[in-house]
Design a protein around this motif. Structure first.
Motif: not given
Length: 254
Positions: A179-190
């Motif tokens: 769930a955290h990874v999904e949110e992070a990807l939307e904020k520019g993380w890879k």
């Protein structure tokens, strides 16, 4: 000329101190994580770092728990047997996993005939994560596995490392991390790497196989499709197997 030399020397000294400071990264056993959820021995959490080449270098930090694990294996097997296992890319220990499983053996052969992936020494971040889990449960007497998700944010020059583990021989399902990874990807993380560790039963020589199981490969493919995973990493505390996502389809999976 003397003044110019003094200024040059000062700059070298400053830069040298900066590199030394960058290298002395705080051990994960001392750096407080951001806790996502915790239920007894089952934990999900993450750490954030400024992006540094030392995170991925083979200059290891203070890994006393991991060192104790490796010393215990050397004492149990004897230095010469341990060296033979490592020199032969853990064939003795790995065959226990793939025996009677043609697909699993095929994955093993692909890697150890140098047709796919790369086996190298583990790096600072891999060692720190394994050392952290070993500080919770001694890997020699109570072997466990963990999940590690390594994300990079180039714009912010940050590395975020998610960690999930418990006290069992297998890692917990990483639903809270996902769930955290999904949110992070939307904020520019890879999502750059997924890391987990392998070990073997004493009868197979302790040293974890540098080859993914069928279930491992299936999970890697899911992470590529869902999150764009770049590479999968498997470590046994001595070496790490690096598998690029472009090669996953060559491996057998469920």
């Amino acid at each position: 000329m003397k003044k110019i030399f003094s200024v040059f020397y000062l700059l070298v000294l400053i830069l040298g101190c900066k590199e030394e400071k960058d290298f002395e990264l705080e051990s994960l056993t001392e750096k407080p994580p951001v806790v996502i959820s915790e239920n007894g021995p089952e934990i999900f959490q993450y750490w954030e770092f400024e992006r540094s080449r030392y995170l991925f270098s083979e200059d290891l930090g203070e890994i006393s728990y991991l060192r104790a694990y490796k010393d215990s294996i050397a004492d149990e097997l004897g230095p010469s047997v341990l060296k033979d296992i490592l020199d032969n890319q853990r064939i003795q220990s790995s065959l226990g996993i793939v025996e009677g499983n043609p697909d699993g053996l095929s994955n093993f052969e692909l890697i150890h005939k140098n047709q796919i992936g790369e086996v190298r020494d583990l790096n600072y971040l891999e060692a720190e994560l394994l050392n952290y889990q070993a500080s919770r449960f001694p890997l020699f007497s109570q072997p466990t596995e963990f999940h590690g998700f390594v994300l990079i944010n180039v714009d912010r020059d940050l590395v975020r490392v998610y960690f999930g583990a418990n006290d069992q021989p297998w890692p917990p399902k990483p639903k809270p991390i996902i769930a955290h990874v999904e949110e992070a990807l939307e904020k520019g993380w890879k999502l750059m790497y997924h890391l987990h560790n392998h070990y073997e039963e004493p009868s197979n020589g302790y040293i974890g196989a540098m080859a993914p199981s069928l279930a491992d490969v299936h999970y890697f493919k899911v992470l590529v499709k869902r999150f764009g995973l770049q590479k999968a990493l498997i470590t046994n505390g001595f070496t790490t197997l690096v598998l690029p996502a472009a090669e996953f389809d060559k491996l057998n999976s469920h």
